[in-house]
Design a protein around this motif. Structure first.
Motif, mmCIF file in Angstrom:
data_model
loop_
_atom_site.group_PDB
_atom_site.id
_atom_site.type_symbol
_atom_site.label_atom_id
_atom_site.label_comp_id
_atom_site.label_asym_id
_atom_site.label_seq_id
_atom_site.Cartn_x
_atom_site.Cartn_y
_atom_site.Cartn_z
ATOM 1 N N ALA A 57 0.827 -1.203 0.000
ATOM 2 C CA ALA A 57 0.000 0.000 0.000
ATOM 3 C C ALA A 57 0.861 1.253 0.000
ATOM 4 N N ALA A 58 1.911 1.245 0.812
ATOM 5 C CA ALA A 58 2.801 2.403 0.864
ATOM 6 C C ALA A 58 3.475 2.637 -0.485
ATOM 7 N N GLY A 59 3.893 1.568 -1.135
ATOM 8 C CA GLY A 59 4.514 1.720 -2.451
ATOM 9 C C GLY A 59 3.552 2.231 -3.498
ATOM 10 N N THR A 60 2.280 1.847 -3.382
ATOM 11 C CA THR A 60 1.273 2.291 -4.350
ATOM 12 C C THR A 60 0.911 3.753 -4.152
ATOM 13 N N TRP A 118 -0.338 -4.135 -8.412
ATOM 14 C CA TRP A 118 -1.359 -3.477 -7.595
ATOM 15 C C TRP A 118 -1.623 -2.073 -8.110
ATOM 16 N N LEU A 119 -2.910 -1.721 -8.214
ATOM 17 C CA LEU A 119 -3.307 -0.411 -8.712
ATOM 18 C C LEU A 119 -4.475 0.124 -7.883
ATOM 19 N N ALA A 120 -4.458 1.416 -7.614
ATOM 20 C CA ALA A 120 -5.502 2.048 -6.815
ATOM 21 C C ALA A 120 -6.743 2.329 -7.654
ATOM 22 N N VAL A 121 -7.885 2.328 -6.999
ATOM 23 C CA VAL A 121 -9.164 2.643 -7.642
ATOM 24 C C VAL A 121 -9.947 3.574 -6.717
ATOM 25 N N GLY A 122 -11.054 4.098 -7.244
ATOM 26 C CA GLY A 122 -12.018 4.840 -6.431
ATOM 27 C C GLY A 122 -11.500 6.048 -5.698
#
Length: 305
Positions: free
Chosen positions: A132-135, A214-218
């Protein structure tokens, strides 16, 4: 191309259908027609609606004309879909799902398809926090010139007024509420930076992808300091911390670890986390459909900080 009506999931209807004559009710009624129009205009073939889905948007898994998988999203009224699209457009796939197309009239967004059932919450806690921190680090960029995003400073009085009104129904919050209101005013005033933030970052908002793991959404994009995004991450899986021994010490260690790993000031992260915990806790305790027990635990978490 399939033209059968697509019905919104029950969770979305329950979240928005309380006032059938209001904007949300009207939007729900018009939603099947809006979906059909976008499918036809963008030459998309629907596969299935994402279930159980979220409480503020409809997501339909589709195929583009060339067979490429994608996801068609319709944010509900009040979700500022143009701002979500603007943030995704600026990131252009760097740390977040790539925006493929957008329609200003309906608010529809055509997105790169990710694995909706696989988020960082599927990983052990330590690994999930690392990923999560890397993203989130990738998302922290300077907002483009002429951007449409609000700032944390600009929203300060609105946020304070809203929290104060909610807190009036929970007098037991007492000094915690007063401290949170003061922090919400003071923190943006002397923020060390202004970067584009996800605005609602947590492990469940980071999904497995194909072109990158991993990719963020929303996003609920806002401009401010990085500690604001990290505060959401500190609160992730807070129930697990609360269930263990030495919960207060574990919470403070998490703040320190995340702050140090991303070069964020520990005190500012602690302050933003305290505000977020109180704000979320009060909302759980006062909002229809909220979880009072969860709200009380969030307020207890705030005292640990």
């Amino acid at each position: 191309m399939a033209t059968a009506p697509i019905e919104p999931p029950r969770r979305l209807v329950s979240a928005l259908g309380g006032d059938p004559d209001g904007p949300a009710g009207a939007w729900l009624e018009a939603l099947p027609a809006m979906v059909r129009q976008r499918l036809e205009a963008w030459e998309l073939t629907p596969e299935r609606v994402h279930e159980p889905g979220g409480r503020s948007s409809l997501l339909v898994y589709v195929r583009q004309a060339d067979g490429t998988p994608a996801a068609l999203k319709f944010p509900a009224p009040g979700r500022a879909p143009a701002h979500e699209g603007a943030a995704l457009a600026q990131w252009d796939g760097w740390g977040a799902a790539r925006l493929l197309r957008a329609d200003a009239d309906s608010g529809a967004l055509l997105l790169e398809r990710l694995q909706g059932a696989v988020s960082l919450r599927s990983l052990p806690e330590a690994k999930a926090l690392l990923e999560a921190a890397g993203t989130v680090r990738r998302l922290w960029v300077s907002p483009a010139d002429g951007h449409p995003f609000a700032s944390l400073a600009g929203r300060a009085e609105e946020a304070v007024d809203e929290l104060r009104a909610l807190g009036a129904a929970t007098p037991a919050v007492g000094p915690l509420l007063d401290e949170s209101l003061e922090l919400r005013r003071a923190l943006p005033a002397d923020a060390p930076e202004d970067v584009l933030l996800h605005g609602a970052f947590r492990q469940g908002k980071v999904l497995a992808g194909e072109r990158t793991p991993w990719l963020a959404v929303g996003p609920s994009p806002v401009v401010g300091e990085r500690a604001y995004d990290l505060a959401w991450l500190v609160l992730d899986r807070f129930e697990d911390l609360a269930a263990g021994s030495g919960a207060a010490s574990a919470a403070r260690r998490r703040v320190a670890k995340l702050a140090d790993s991303l070069d964020v000031d520990r005190d500012r992260l602690r302050s933003w986390t305290l505000y977020r915990a109180v704000d979320s806790g009060v909302r759980e305790m006062t909002t229809t459909g909220g979880d009072v027990q969860r709200g009380e635990l969030l307020l207890e978490f705030a005292t640990w900080l």
